[in-house]
Design an enzyme around this catalytic site. Structure first.
Site, PDB file in Angstrom:
ATOM      1  N   LYS A  54       0.843  -1.199   0.000  1.00 58.94           N
ATOM      2  CA  LYS A  54       0.000   0.000   0.000  1.00 58.94           C
ATOM      3  C   LYS A  54       0.881   1.253   0.000  1.00 58.94           C
ATOM      4  CE  LYS A  54      -3.728  -2.517   2.182  1.00 58.94           C
ATOM      5  NZ  LYS A  54      -4.403  -2.959   3.393  1.00 58.94           N
ATOM      6  N   GLN A  98      -4.541  -1.588   9.466  1.00 58.29           N
ATOM      7  CA  GLN A  98      -4.373  -2.936   8.923  1.00 58.29           C
ATOM      8  C   GLN A  98      -4.953  -3.964   9.898  1.00 58.29           C
ATOM      9  OE1 GLN A  98      -3.133  -3.638   5.773  1.00 58.29           O
ATOM     10  NE2 GLN A  98      -3.889  -5.695   6.234  1.00 58.29           N
ATOM     11  N   ASP A 121     -11.365   2.640   3.533  1.00 59.31           N
ATOM     12  CA  ASP A 121     -11.655   1.206   3.400  1.00 59.31           C
ATOM     13  C   ASP A 121     -13.162   0.969   3.240  1.00 59.31           C
ATOM     14  OD1 ASP A 121      -9.608  -0.620   3.266  1.00 59.31           O
ATOM     15  OD2 ASP A 121      -9.209  -0.609   5.426  1.00 59.31           O
TER      16      ASP A 121
END
Ligand code: NAP
Length: 302
Positions: A54, A98, A121
């Site tokens: 990422k 994460q 997200d």
């Protein structure tokens, strides 16, 4: 019939180039770039490798990128304070925590603490609600479903009036993609059926699908005879079925298989995604797209 391959690796490059161009233009016109903070707790090799990818992608696109690597034993209060700090940082447009988080931390509490307008997200209940309402309400579609829809659109598959069958009803793939495909919108307007472990006669549902999206996590679950000739098959499943030595690096790597029997299915389907190299590369790409979108919302140009 040999199906057209829908390659996530190629579509990813197209989209990343588009994002790169847009970032340059916004920087010139507004003097700002998208800002993404990645919060990694602990040292799980899988989480480190996802976060590294990422970060690498964000850097390539010219984003501002901050890494917050925190110890495994961080307290919930300290993690909440970190999120609060970035919720109030105007140079940050996306906050990524994460998952999974260690046991002492309530994952739901952490995800719900992220400002919904920075939740790139798309997991915050506010964004799940916005997705359900559809249209202009939608801010951040969750990344894997957004990648699936983008692949279907870019492969030129007609979605309006199409029978879409989704195998799997998870909150991160099955439910959101089902919801997205039934919206009154371009790249959607489909008639959607969702299948799960209690569904009777899965085969009969799959056989009706013009677009079959499979996200069950069961290797080879979908049999070739369940596929309608000419259908578009999107295989989201990523299943480790063994190990092999990489020809490139000489190191041990996982052998990955999807939820669809690819070799047989490609002789029946009209188009199909491979595993690996299909849906996988799209998730991080859509995370970058959401982060750019977040900046555009802030600037009032979305
Ligand atoms: P999940 O949370 O385990 O959900 C799986 C869903 O499939 C559940 O709804 C389950 O039904 C259903 N299911 C499982 N076995 C089934 C069967 N035999 N018949 C019918 N339905 C069945 O999984 P997920 O997180 O959605 O992920 C699914 C797959 O996609 C995994 O292989 C995962 O690794 C992969 N994935 C890939 C990406 C990516 O490429 N970027 C991203 C996310 C996930 P019940 O609800 O009834 O249990």
């Amino acid at each position: 019939m040999t199906a057209k391959l829908i390659k996530g690796t190629e579509i990813r490059e197209e989209i990343l180039s588009e994002i790169e161009e847009e970032v340059k233009k916004i920087k010139e016109e507004h003097g700002q770039v998208p800002g993404l903070v990645t919060i990694l707790v602990g040292e799980s090799p899988a989480s480190i490798s996802y976060v590294t990818l990422k970060i690498k992608t964000a850097n390539r696109l010219g984003f501002k990128e901050i890494q917050e690597n925190q110890p495994e034993d961080i307290s919930e209060e300290a993690l909440l304070a970190l999120i609060d700090k970035y919720n109030n940082d105007d140079s940050i447009h996306g906050i990524l925590v994460q998952l999974p988080l260690p046991k002492q931390i309530d994952e739901k509490k952490i995800l719900n603490a992220i400002d919904p307008d920075k939740d790139v997200d798309g997991f915050h209940p506010v964004n799940v609600g916005r997705l359900m309402i559809g249209g202009a309400e939608v801010r951040f579609p969750p990344c894997t479903p957004a990648g699936i829809q983008e692949m279907i659109i870019r492969a030129g598959v007609e979605t309006s009036g199409a029978e879409v069958v989704v195998v799997g009803r998870s909150n991160i793939v099955g439910k959101p993609i089902a919801n997205m495909m039934l919206q009154k919108a371009d790249g959607a307007n489909s008639t959607v059926t969702v299948i799960h472990t209690r569904t009777k006669d899965m085969a009969s549902h799959c056989k009706r699908a013009d677009i079959l999206i499979v996200a069950a996590g069961v290797p080879g679950l979908v049999k070739p005879e369940w596929i309608k000739p000419g259908a578009c098959v999107i295989d989201v499943g990523v299943n480790r079925v063994g190990e092999k030595i990489s020809e490139k690096t000489g190191k041990k790597i996982a052998i990955l298989k999807g939820d669809v029997d690819f070799d047989a299915a490609k002789e029946i389907a009209g188009s199909i995604t491979p595993v690996p190299g299909g849906v996988g590369p799209m998730t991080i790409t859509m995370l970058m797209k959401n982060t750019l979108k977040s900046l555009k919302f802030r600037l009032g140009i979305a």
